[in-house]
Scaffold this active site. Structure first.
Site, PDB file in Angstrom:
ATOM      1  CD  GLU A 142      12.885  62.785  17.850  1.00  0.00           C
ATOM      2  OE1 GLU A 142      13.758  62.887  16.973  1.00  0.00           O
ATOM      3  OE2 GLU A 142      11.898  63.539  17.924  1.00  0.00           O
ATOM      4  CG  ASP A 150      21.660  58.836  30.360  1.00  0.00           C
ATOM      5  OD1 ASP A 150      22.015  58.767  29.175  1.00  0.00           O
ATOM      6  OD2 ASP A 150      21.642  57.848  31.116  1.00  0.00           O
ATOM      7  CG  ASP A 177      27.979  60.448  17.588  1.00  0.00           C
ATOM      8  OD1 ASP A 177      28.618  59.935  16.649  1.00  0.00           O
ATOM      9  OD2 ASP A 177      28.442  61.338  18.315  1.00  0.00           O
ATOM     10  CE  LYS A 220      38.662  58.959  14.068  1.00  0.00           C
ATOM     11  NZ  LYS A 220      39.653  59.704  14.888  1.00  0.00           N
ATOM     12  CG  ASP A 267      23.484  59.928   7.791  1.00  0.00           C
ATOM     13  OD1 ASP A 267      23.880  59.395   8.844  1.00  0.00           O
ATOM     14  OD2 ASP A 267      23.650  61.137   7.553  1.00  0.00           O
ATOM     15  CB  THR A 287      16.773  66.682   8.163  1.00  0.00           C
ATOM     16  OG1 THR A 287      17.803  65.820   7.650  1.00  0.00           O
ATOM     17  CG2 THR A 287      16.006  65.944   9.264  1.00  0.00           C
ATOM     18  CG  PHE A 303      22.656  66.229   7.376  1.00  0.00           C
ATOM     19  CD1 PHE A 303      23.949  66.702   7.212  1.00  0.00           C
ATOM     20  CD2 PHE A 303      22.476  64.869   7.586  1.00  0.00           C
ATOM     21  CE1 PHE A 303      25.040  65.835   7.252  1.00  0.00           C
ATOM     22  CE2 PHE A 303      23.554  64.002   7.627  1.00  0.00           C
ATOM     23  CZ  PHE A 303      24.840  64.484   7.461  1.00  0.00           C
ATOM     24  CD  GLU A 304      16.540  61.769   5.435  1.00  0.00           C
ATOM     25  OE1 GLU A 304      16.096  60.695   4.999  1.00  0.00           O
ATOM     26  OE2 GLU A 304      16.049  62.375   6.410  1.00  0.00           O
TER      27      GLU A 304
END
Length: 236
Positions: A68, A120, A143, A147, A179, A214, A216-217
């Site tokens: 993951e 990383d 992320d 923009k 999302d 989650t 948030f989801e």
């Protein structure tokens, strides 16, 4: 007086910046996270090394391995590992509070099938993951860089997808979720263009049972926001 005229010398070449899989952000550490890092980190955090991981040696068994990228605070990662004890999981996250939080959960729940790497993800994939060695890769809610001028910073780009595909075994699964609809469109386009991958669905896939919702989801769904899952298979 020196005969060197700095104004007449060509400017030094600027070194090219290597694209990374993350942007490091500061975060506060709770005492439990700090303790987990100190007590559990030596056992469950794999140090970065420019050599392929021997998963059988790390986990002490032969089992499917899923990687993951970017597990955040690790709630979903821990839940998936708990519900799939026959699979071994390696989570990559650079943010120390998230690593500490997931280590704390590992200790509380006794999750023996989970290891973490704080480095990383691109370098880990290039040097620590052997070709055709993974049974699955999860990239959940990276992320979105919403923009337009920042879209180029998004993780799911052709070069990385080619690298991800090369690390999957034939039949292995690359599962992404977002999302942000425009990011979902980009993901679908990039994943569909990778010759080593085949879409498991006609477009977007239903959310697989193993990916938990989650908080948030759930909140977003109640507000009418969409979530898009993309499940691609490595061709044989």
């Amino acid at each position: 007086m020196s005969t060197d005229d700095p104004s007449s010398s060509p400017p030094p070449e600027r070194p090219q910046r290597r694209i990374r899989s993350f942007v490091l952000r500061a975060g506060r550490m709770g005492s439990g996270q700090v303790r987990a890092l100190a007590e559990l980190g030596p056992r469950f955090v794999l140090p970065y090394a420019a050599a392929p991981i021997d998963a059988a040696a790390v986990f002490g068994r032969q089992a499917p391995v899923v990687l993951e990228i970017g597990f955040g605070m690790g709630q979903a990662t821990a839940q998936i590992a708990a519900t799939r004890p026959d699979t071994d999981f390696i989570g990559i996250e650079v943010h120390e509070p998230g690593v500490g939080a997931l280590l704390k959960t590992i200790g509380e729940q006794g999750l023996a099938n989970l290891r973490l790497i704080q480095h990383d993800a691109v370098e880990v994939l290039e040097h620590m993951i052997a070709p055709a060695s993974l049974d699955g890769i999860h990239v959940f809610f990276p992320d979105p860089w919403h923009k337009k001028k920042h879209n180029k910073r998004r993780l799911i780009q052709p070069a990385l997808v080619a690298l991800l595909a090369s690390r999957l075994r034939p039949g292995g699964v690359l599962h992404c979720a977002t999302d942000w609809e425009d990011y979902a469109v980009q993901m679908l386009e990039v994943l569909s263009a990778e010759p080593l991958l085949a879409n498991s669905a006609e477009g977007y896939a239903p959310r697989p049972d193993y990916r938990p919702l989650t908080k948030f989801e759930n909140r977003g769904i109640k507000l009418g926001h969409g979530v898009w899952d993309l499940v691609f298979l490595r061709k044989g």
